[in-house]
Design a protein around this motif. Structure first.
Motif, mmCIF file in Angstrom:
data_model
loop_
_atom_site.group_PDB
_atom_site.id
_atom_site.type_symbol
_atom_site.label_atom_id
_atom_site.label_comp_id
_atom_site.label_asym_id
_atom_site.label_seq_id
_atom_site.Cartn_x
_atom_site.Cartn_y
_atom_site.Cartn_z
ATOM 1 N N GLN A 170 97.252 56.552 120.184
ATOM 2 C CA GLN A 170 96.265 57.576 119.860
ATOM 3 C C GLN A 170 95.973 57.606 118.356
ATOM 4 O O GLN A 170 94.829 57.677 117.938
ATOM 5 C CB GLN A 170 96.807 58.941 120.324
ATOM 6 N N TRP A 171 97.024 57.518 117.526
ATOM 7 C CA TRP A 171 96.723 57.618 116.094
ATOM 8 C C TRP A 171 96.108 56.337 115.551
ATOM 9 O O TRP A 171 95.382 56.384 114.563
ATOM 10 C CB TRP A 171 97.800 58.240 115.243
ATOM 11 N N GLY A 172 96.321 55.215 116.211
ATOM 12 C CA GLY A 172 95.551 54.011 115.871
ATOM 13 C C GLY A 172 94.069 54.223 116.128
ATOM 14 O O GLY A 172 93.219 53.843 115.312
ATOM 15 N N ASN A 173 93.767 54.854 117.254
ATOM 16 C CA ASN A 173 92.363 55.096 117.587
ATOM 17 C C ASN A 173 91.719 56.131 116.676
ATOM 18 O O ASN A 173 90.587 55.941 116.226
ATOM 19 C CB ASN A 173 92.244 55.533 119.057
ATOM 20 N N ILE A 174 92.426 57.203 116.402
ATOM 21 C CA ILE A 174 91.832 58.228 115.528
ATOM 22 C C ILE A 174 91.637 57.662 114.126
ATOM 23 O O ILE A 174 90.595 57.876 113.498
ATOM 24 C CB ILE A 174 92.661 59.534 115.511
ATOM 25 N N ALA A 175 92.583 56.875 113.648
ATOM 26 C CA ALA A 175 92.445 56.269 112.320
ATOM 27 C C ALA A 175 91.254 55.318 112.304
ATOM 28 O O ALA A 175 90.455 55.302 111.360
ATOM 29 C CB ALA A 175 93.725 55.524 111.942
ATOM 30 N N GLY A 176 91.121 54.534 113.366
ATOM 31 C CA GLY A 176 89.982 53.616 113.466
ATOM 32 C C GLY A 176 88.662 54.363 113.531
ATOM 33 O O GLY A 176 87.668 53.956 112.914
ATOM 34 N N ARG A 219 85.037 51.557 120.330
ATOM 35 C CA ARG A 219 86.341 51.024 120.745
ATOM 36 C C ARG A 219 87.472 52.026 120.502
ATOM 37 O O ARG A 219 88.529 51.937 121.116
ATOM 38 C CB ARG A 219 86.653 49.715 119.992
ATOM 39 N N CYS A 220 87.242 52.950 119.574
ATOM 40 C CA CYS A 220 88.271 53.956 119.259
ATOM 41 C C CYS A 220 88.185 55.186 120.174
ATOM 42 O O CYS A 220 89.100 56.009 120.177
ATOM 43 C CB CYS A 220 88.142 54.400 117.806
ATOM 44 N N LYS A 260 89.035 56.282 122.874
ATOM 45 C CA LYS A 260 89.948 56.133 123.997
ATOM 46 C C LYS A 260 91.019 57.189 123.860
ATOM 47 O O LYS A 260 91.439 57.513 122.756
ATOM 48 C CB LYS A 260 90.579 54.745 123.988
#
Lengths: 309, 309
Positions: B203-209, B224-225, B227
């Protein structure tokens, strides 16, 4: 085709406090030096390793550098090549500074340069992760990505692997490696597999804020985002004088302070090199007073990743 | 000093798939209209509410709009003022579109304009959160912040409260509100209080992206983020035909698709208004074929928050 090359690959700070497993940045110091030579006789050899106190394997299949180089040669269909590697570890191992990542990146970068860059850095990344998996038991990219690309990197996702280069802040990084043993595997194992949703929300607010701060160069905000309610409270217990060191750093101009990767190295970021130097001296003295030796490093954020020396 | 004013405050999409409780954006449509009149006789009155089917309380202490206006008057020492409020709900309530936030923001913005802006938007925010707490039982800011500031907002932290205005993407938002009942309280209660660390990391990879994508205007990355491995898998079960709607949207040009706030409204983002319109028609038809009525809205991302009409 060049016959030999000497390269440098940087140490890296993974996690950056709030970005567990997804964020990392590279520093200019310390790092690894590697000399590579192409020969007529097929096969990859580790000729020598300096600075590892004999701890790293010389067996080409087991050594991080040679194993990833072997994978790369296989991938590009050049197993006919002979490769001799001389590695100078100029950084502590098992310290939370991405030592194995630096070595793997150095080897892959050197080979790719010698062969006139058949692969992009993006294409080299999976090979570096393979090397990392060999050394650490897990193929994370949060050290290899910044070691390879330089600057600040975000691992947006692993499946598929997607790395995003973030803007590089003009800041100084102070590193202190206390001579205590915290194996990566242990440091990972003490983290709980479940976390409170409310803590996760706090964490993603901070990581989101940190990403924003890099784009807007709002370094006060960056500092306010360097908080970790999940991993640091557990891992910091493995690091002697952690709270006292943090307090000292924050009182002397640090924007933020935390554990580098899985520790025991601690890092802090500063606008001023003078502040960083002063804190490093204080912290080294603090640990010395407790009978703990340490290495200290002061560097700007590395911008380019590995370089030819 | 103006004696009366008419304002509009926008509906908002909280969470934006990966940013549970920290992200939100405002849309140009739907939203609330509010007329406010200053009078000689002290006291705040709800003169009329249209479009709420009689559901909202007229008691000034219990109504979100008047209660937050009363708080604001107290804060600025103007309890001598008389305030008459006429509210036109031009959006569904309990729909996941930040209905109570829009109303609270409309009231506070109107009063602040009538008094020649004694407070900044930052200063108005806590009062809007108070109103939100009255309506929803929790004082979250992920609807009130975008309703007040417009654009994309990040709630970096609650203690202390820190809101960051993010770059606003030039995209179209398609909203569909299916006429099914999902009270906010229930939608919150089905979320587990603990999550897997590995899911939190995803989740934090996606929010950062996603934050990065807003700064670089990389809208494919934004998609792509979008998700959510934590909240959507649970909440989407409360929304009829969620998977089918998502599939239809993604096959027809949506960058991402998800639940607006706690639902049941679903939203999706597009580069092209035509694609957005086509998807909305398809989804409305899909639900109609199952006997479910719906409201649809198509809008750009709102840039300014509330406006004087």
């Amino acid at each position: 085709m060049k016959k030999s090359i000497k390269v440098f690959a940087p140490a890296t700070v993974a996690n950056v406090v709030c970005g567990f497993d997804i964020l990392g940045f590279a520093v200019n110091e310390p790092g690894d030096e590697l000399m590579m030579e192409l020969t007529e006789k097929p096969g990859v050899n580790i000729v020598s390793i300096e600075g590892d106190e004999g701890k790293l394997p010389l067996d080409p299949q087991k050594n991080t550098v040679s194993a990833s180089v072997i994978s790369l040669l296989k991938q590009i269909g050049r197993e006919d090549l002979g490769v001799n590697i001389r590695l100078k570890k100029k950084m502590p191992m098992g310290s939370g500074l991405g030592s194995s990542a630096a070595s793997a990146v150095a080897g892959l970068f050197a080979l790719n340069e010698l062969l006139d860059q058949p692969l992009t850095k993006e294409q080299l990344l999976p090979f570096a992760m393979e090397g990392e998996a060999l050394a650490c038991g897990h193929g994370h990219a949060d050290n290899v990505a910044p070691a390879l690309f330089g600057g600040f990197t975000l691992i947006k996702s692993y499946e598929p692997l997607e790395v995003i280069a973030l803007p590089v802040p003009n800041l100084y990084c102070a590193l202190l490696y206390p001579h205590v043993d915290v194996p990566t595997r242990d440091a990972r194992q003490i983290i709980r597999s479940k976390v409170l949703l409310k803590d996760a929300v706090t964490q993603w607010g901070n990581i989101a804020g940190l990403i924003s701060s890099l784009y807007t160069q709002d370094y006060d905000l960056l500092g306010r985002c360097m908080k970790d309610v999940i991993v640091e409270p557990v891992r910091s217990m493995l690091i002697p004088e952690f709270d006292k060191m943090k307090e000292t750093a924050m009182e002397n101009g640090a924007l933020g302070f935390g554990i580098s990767g899985s520790g025991p190295t601690v890092f802090s970021l500063y606008r001023s090199a003078d502040n960083a130097q002063k804190v490093l001296s204080n912290l080294k003295q603090l640990l010395a007073s407790k009978g703990i030796e340490s290495n200290i490093y002061l560097s700007e954020i590395n911008k380019n990743g590995p370089i030819v020396l």
